[in-house]
Design a protein around this motif. Structure first.
Motif, PDB file in Angstrom:
ATOM      1  N   LYS B  30       0.814  -1.056  -0.060  1.00  0.00           N
ATOM      2  CA  LYS B  30       0.040  -0.170   0.064  1.00  0.00           C
ATOM      3  C   LYS B  30       0.819   1.213   0.023  1.00  0.00           C
ATOM      4  N   GLU B  33       3.140   2.699   3.257  1.00  0.00           N
ATOM      5  CA  GLU B  33       3.168   1.582   4.424  1.00  0.00           C
ATOM      6  C   GLU B  33       4.411   0.956   4.346  1.00  0.00           C
ATOM      7  N   HIS B  35       6.044  -2.216   4.730  1.00  0.00           N
ATOM      8  CA  HIS B  35       5.608  -3.894   4.669  1.00  0.00           C
ATOM      9  C   HIS B  35       6.754  -4.979   4.983  1.00  0.00           C
ATOM     10  N   SER B 208       7.022  -2.335  11.058  1.00  0.00           N
ATOM     11  CA  SER B 208       6.088  -2.312   9.884  1.00  0.00           C
ATOM     12  C   SER B 208       4.635  -2.520  10.246  1.00  0.00           C
ATOM     13  N   ASP B 209       3.885  -2.003   9.172  1.00  0.00           N
ATOM     14  CA  ASP B 209       2.517  -1.783   9.229  1.00  0.00           C
ATOM     15  C   ASP B 209       1.872  -3.172   8.742  1.00  0.00           C
ATOM     16  N   ARG B 210       2.547  -3.875   7.761  1.00  0.00           N
ATOM     17  CA  ARG B 210       1.537  -5.140   7.522  1.00  0.00           C
ATOM     18  C   ARG B 210       2.899  -6.110   7.194  1.00  0.00           C
ATOM     19  N   THR B 212       4.079  -9.855   5.362  1.00  0.00           N
ATOM     20  CA  THR B 212       3.903 -11.076   4.493  1.00  0.00           C
ATOM     21  C   THR B 212       4.766 -12.261   5.125  1.00  0.00           C
ATOM     22  N   THR B 222      -0.829 -12.814   4.738  1.00  0.00           N
ATOM     23  CA  THR B 222      -0.392 -11.532   5.043  1.00  0.00           C
ATOM     24  C   THR B 222      -1.306 -11.016   6.079  1.00  0.00           C
ATOM     25  N   VAL B 223      -0.576 -10.386   7.390  1.00  0.00           N
ATOM     26  CA  VAL B 223      -1.203  -9.898   8.508  1.00  0.00           C
ATOM     27  C   VAL B 223      -1.022  -8.643   8.869  1.00  0.00           C
ATOM     28  N   ASN B 224      -1.809  -7.878   9.535  1.00  0.00           N
ATOM     29  CA  ASN B 224      -1.910  -6.542   9.945  1.00  0.00           C
ATOM     30  C   ASN B 224      -0.938  -6.598  11.322  1.00  0.00           C
ATOM     31  N   LYS B 225       0.181  -5.780  11.376  1.00  0.00           N
ATOM     32  CA  LYS B 225       0.880  -5.794  12.718  1.00  0.00           C
ATOM     33  C   LYS B 225      -0.090  -5.892  13.783  1.00  0.00           C
TER      34      LYS B 225
END
Lengths: 354, 512
Positions: B30, B33, B35, B208-210, B212, B222-225
């Motif tokens: 994104k 972000e 990542h 990180s924000d997300r 993988t 893929t996860v959100n922090k």
């Protein structure tokens, strides 16, 4: 656009055919120079053969040109096998000749056998020392040997020049800058034009073959050249091996100095090497650093050298034309090596394949 | 809404020969972000980023950059799309100053270099990203962190707004890492998007924000922090415990054979690569070594074998200290130590030589005199080929580099075992081998164990380590974070230890 791609290893037969075709092509191209020099190319080429094999004396002259080149190539081979780029054969050759000359100068009355033994030892030692200097710095500090050995050539040349023009200048030469000719007891014995160096050569061929293929040191040198990591891994003493190889490589090149000084030129001069120290690099490389091929290729070069010098006198053509023929043949042979290993592909062709 | 994603990679597949480095991988980034891509070695992280930055062409799949489907045939075209990758090994000209390094190869530069203008441009950039680069300093005088900043700067100067950082923190000190993270945050607030490849869980959670997670060439998730924690990530990274068909040889272990006490070693940059490492190995035991690549495994093996200089400590082999001795000296002490190195063709074998000569490597010294004899090596080579089923057209005049990976390893391991060593060290013994060949290698190791040999087994596949080994030593950044019994612990626990989360790891492991 065109790309250069490594090709699969061609068979020995294919290699031979490629090489012969290239030599023929080289002769065809050389013919142009020959015609400009008002000579008949075909006659000239036959003349080369005649000049090398036409009589026992001519054949002896061919061998005389082959032997130093071959021993120098062996010297270069030992170093190159270790990926130690000894570009200094020329300098080791000169220092070897100077070493032999020193023995003659300081012990002029030795009987012939002792004289030959000591000049040979001195020449070997001088050449070995000349290569030990860069080898020591390489082993100890990892310096680059290519430049180092190359530059030592010029120091060796300056040193011999100083000897010839000043320190060892022959007072009886009417001011000519030359070192006195060696006495009779310091000349390699010869018969029918063949001097004793041919015996040296045969011994060295056998010794080198065994050294490279059967000796522990030869094996260690090869391993070290292939991979220093492996060498360390199996417990080879890397520094010691570098120095040992340097002694053998430099020593052989130095020994050639003795052969030339006592057998051919009869004294020490700055021109004694005739650039053979550099030609030897080409011979060693073209031979794939293998003993039998070095013998064959040195002989081929001997033929070129002797043939060139013969046609100059026999056909009264300028020396430069003979040199151009030599150069052209060499150039074509090198080009053939390139084409043996690589092939040229155009982009369009490649995309079709993909 | 579609514009929100600056990168979308769909269904990316890339094979090298028979190995699938990337297997239908999905990845999206994104705008604005950070990542993180997380995974063990060989998971495909770097391959994926090499595809994005134009170094590899994918076999199939599509890439969208800022909403447009694109083809990225070269790093140059990647850069023109705004994608800049920071190499793991810096590519800077040592004798140039920072300014010259940035200017060299930049398309903004006209044939005549306008030093003043470049300096102004760069100064501005320097300020806006909170970097502190002395543009007139030579690269040869810079620290690793400074070089890294310069590389980032170089990429930014060339107009990249999608940055890929490949293991950027591996070479940095904690303070330098904080500094790097500040720069990353500044970049994001300036409109850049950042992809960071790493395997350090704590850093992932910080920056990180997300996230993988990749494993064996595939995207796991893929996860959100904010919706995850280190424990879960470690689990995703190592995967479920697989049932492997590797028999664990039950052997009554003998006496203590090797004792490593407090060894420390530094690399060229004076960074500690082994930090007060201590352990011991018993006869008839396989001690596994687990850890992310570059945690000190190589230095540990080579240090014991006498090939890497250790600064302090002791290595006692049956009571004799062999630290500081080179392989020749160790051999002369009558200690036959066999080391199967990670770099098979570059260290263990000579790639251009045939099997006989490679056997001879470890054998030629045992004969007296100045010459070598191939008779015995030939016999040994024949026996080796027969016993281990090495597939080769010939043992003579056929370079080992022409053999398949499995057969090369059989030659190497077979040679070492034939020497009947008192200690066997293997580094990544089954790397790159197929299942069948790997099984043969495990069997060979178990055989040696039954003969009461002490074995140090450095591995990367946790499943294998857990089935094969008696104990597992976990290394993280040169430190031992735990020595565990695989039958009394979980894979996640080891995963945490590998990522340096020591406290949590220790709670769930028993130290034997």
């Amino acid at each position: 656009m065109y790309h250069i791609i490594k090709r699969d290893e061609p068979s020995p037969r294919q290699k031979l055919i490629i090489r012969i075709l290239f030599v023929l092509a080289a002769l065809a191209v050389s013919s142009i120079f020959v015609v400009f020099a008002d000579a008949n190319p075909l006659q000239l080429y036959i003349g080369i053969i005649d000049g090398c094999f036409g009589s026992l004396y001519r054949f002896a002259a061919t061998i005389e040109k082959m032997v130093p080149l071959m021993i120098l190539s062996f010297g270069v081979m030992v170093a190159f096998k270790m990926r130690f780029w000894n570009i200094g054969a020329e300098g080791q050759f000169l220092m070897g000749a100077a070493g032999a000359a020193a023995v003659v100068r300081f012990f002029p009355n030795l009987p012939l056998p002792a004289m030959l033994l000591f000049t040979a030892l001195a020449a070997f030692a001088a050449g070995a020392i000349w290569l030990l200097i860069p080898a020591f710095f390489k082993a100890q500090f990892g310096t680059n040997e290519t430049l180092f050995t190359l530059m030592l050539n010029y120091i060796a040349l300056a040193f011999v020049t100083a000897l010839q023009y000043d320190f060892w200048k022959d007072p009886a030469a009417n001011g000519m800058p030359k070192i006195a000719n060696f006495p009779e007891n310091a000349q390699l014995p010869a018969s029918h034009g063949f001097n004793l160096s041919i015996l040296f050569a045969i011994l060295i061929i056998v010794a080198m073959y065994y050294f490279m293929n059967r000796s522990k040191i030869g094996f260690e040198i090869t391993v070290l050249g292939e991979s220093e990591n492996t060498a360390r891994y199996i417990g080879i003493n890397v520094k010691k091996t570098i120095l040992t190889a340097a002694v053998i490589s430099g020593g052989l090149c130095g020994l050639v100095g003795m052969i030339q000084a006592t057998g051919v030129s009869g004294t020490l001069t700055t021109e004694i090497t005739g650039g053979l120290g550099f030609t030897a690099i080409i011979v060693a490389w073209l031979s794939g650093l293998k003993v039998p091929y070095i013998v064959i290729n040195s002989f081929a070069f001997g033929v070129l050298l002797q043939g060139a010098s013969y046609i100059q006198t026999a056909f009264q053509i300028p020396g430069s034309v003979a040199e151009m023929i030599q150069g052209t043949i060499l150039f074509f042979i090198l080009a053939s090596e390139f084409l043996i290993q690589y092939r040229v592909v155009s982009d369009r062709h490649k995309e079709e394949v993909a | 809404m579609n514009n929100e994603y600056v990168v979308r990679m769909k269904n990316i597949t890339k094979s090298f020969g028979q190995v699938k480095a990337l297997d239908h991988v999905e990845f999206s980034l994104k705008k604005g972000e950070v990542h993180a891509i997380l995974g063990e070695n060989g998971a495909g992280k770097s391959s994926l980023m090499n595809v994005l930055s134009g170094i590899y062409m994918p076999d199939s799949g599509s890439i969208e950059i800022k909403g447009e489907t694109v083809r990225i045939p070269s790093p140059k075209s990647a850069l023109s799309l705004g994608i800049g990758m920071l190499p793991q090994h810096y590519k800077l000209v040592d004798v140039f100053t920072a300014l010259e390094n940035v200017a060299a190869g930049s398309q903004k530069i006209t044939p005549l270099i306008n030093r003043k203008k470049i300096l102004d441009d760069m100064g501005e950039l320097n300020k806006s990203f909170g970097m502190d680069i002395d543009l007139n300093k030579r690269v040869s005088e810079m620290s690793v962190a400074e070089k890294q900043s310069l590389e980032i700067f170089k990429v930014l100067y060339r107009g990249a707004d999608i940055l890929i950082l490949d293991e950027p923190t591996a070479v940095l000190t904690p303070q330098e890492i904080d500094n790097l993270f500040c720069i990353i945050k500044k970049m994001v607030s300036n409109g850049c998007s950042v992809i960071i490849i790493t395997h350090k869980l704590e850093e992932v959670m910080t920056i990180s924000d997300r996230i993988t997670i990749m494993r064996k060439g595939q995207t796991v998730e893929t996860v959100n922090k904010d919706e995850t924690d280190a424990q879960e990530l470690a689990g995703l990274m190592v995967g479920d415990v697989m049932e492997l068909d590797i028999p664990f040889a039950v052997v009554e272990r003998g006496k203590k054979s090797l004792e490593v006490k407090d060894i420390t070693a530094y690399d060229r940059n004076k960074v500690a690569v082994l930090n007060h490492v201590s352990f011991d190995i018993y006869e008839g035991e396989i001690l596994g070594v687990a850890g992310i690549a570059g945690s000190g495994q190589k230095e540990l093996c080579e240090g014991i074998a006498g090939l890497y200089t250790l600064k302090s400590g002791q290595i006692l082999f049956n009571g004799e200290n062999i630290l500081g001795k080179n392989p020749e000296a160790i051999h002369d002490l009558g200690i036959s130590l066999s080391f199967v190195p990670e770099d098979r063709l570059g260290m263990g074998l000579v790639s251009s030589m045939d099997i006989i000569d490679n056997v001879l490597l470890k054998d030629y010294r045992s004969t007296k005199g100045l010459t070598i004899s191939k008779t015995r090596s030939r016999e040994k080579a024949e026996k080796l080929v027969e016993k281990l089923n090495v597939v080769t057209p010939a043992i003579e005049n056929h370079a080992v580099s022409l053999l398949s990976g499995g057969n090369i390893q059989k030659v190497l391991l077979g040679r070492e075992i034939q020497l009947n060593p008192k200690l066997l060290i293997t580094a990544y013994a089954t790397r790159g081998l197929d299942v069948g060949s790997s099984q043969i290698i495990y069997e060979l190791l178990n055989d040696q164990k039954r003969k009461l040999k002490p074995i140090l087994y450095v591995g990367e596949d946790l499943d294998v380590l857990m089935s094969l080994c008696d104990r597992i030593l976990v290394l993280c950044e040169g430190q031992v974070t735990g020595i565990v019994n695989p039958r009394e612990t979980t894979k996640e626990a080891i995963g945490l230890l590998m990522s340096g989360v020591k406290e949590e790891g220790e709670r769930s492991c028993t130290i034997s």
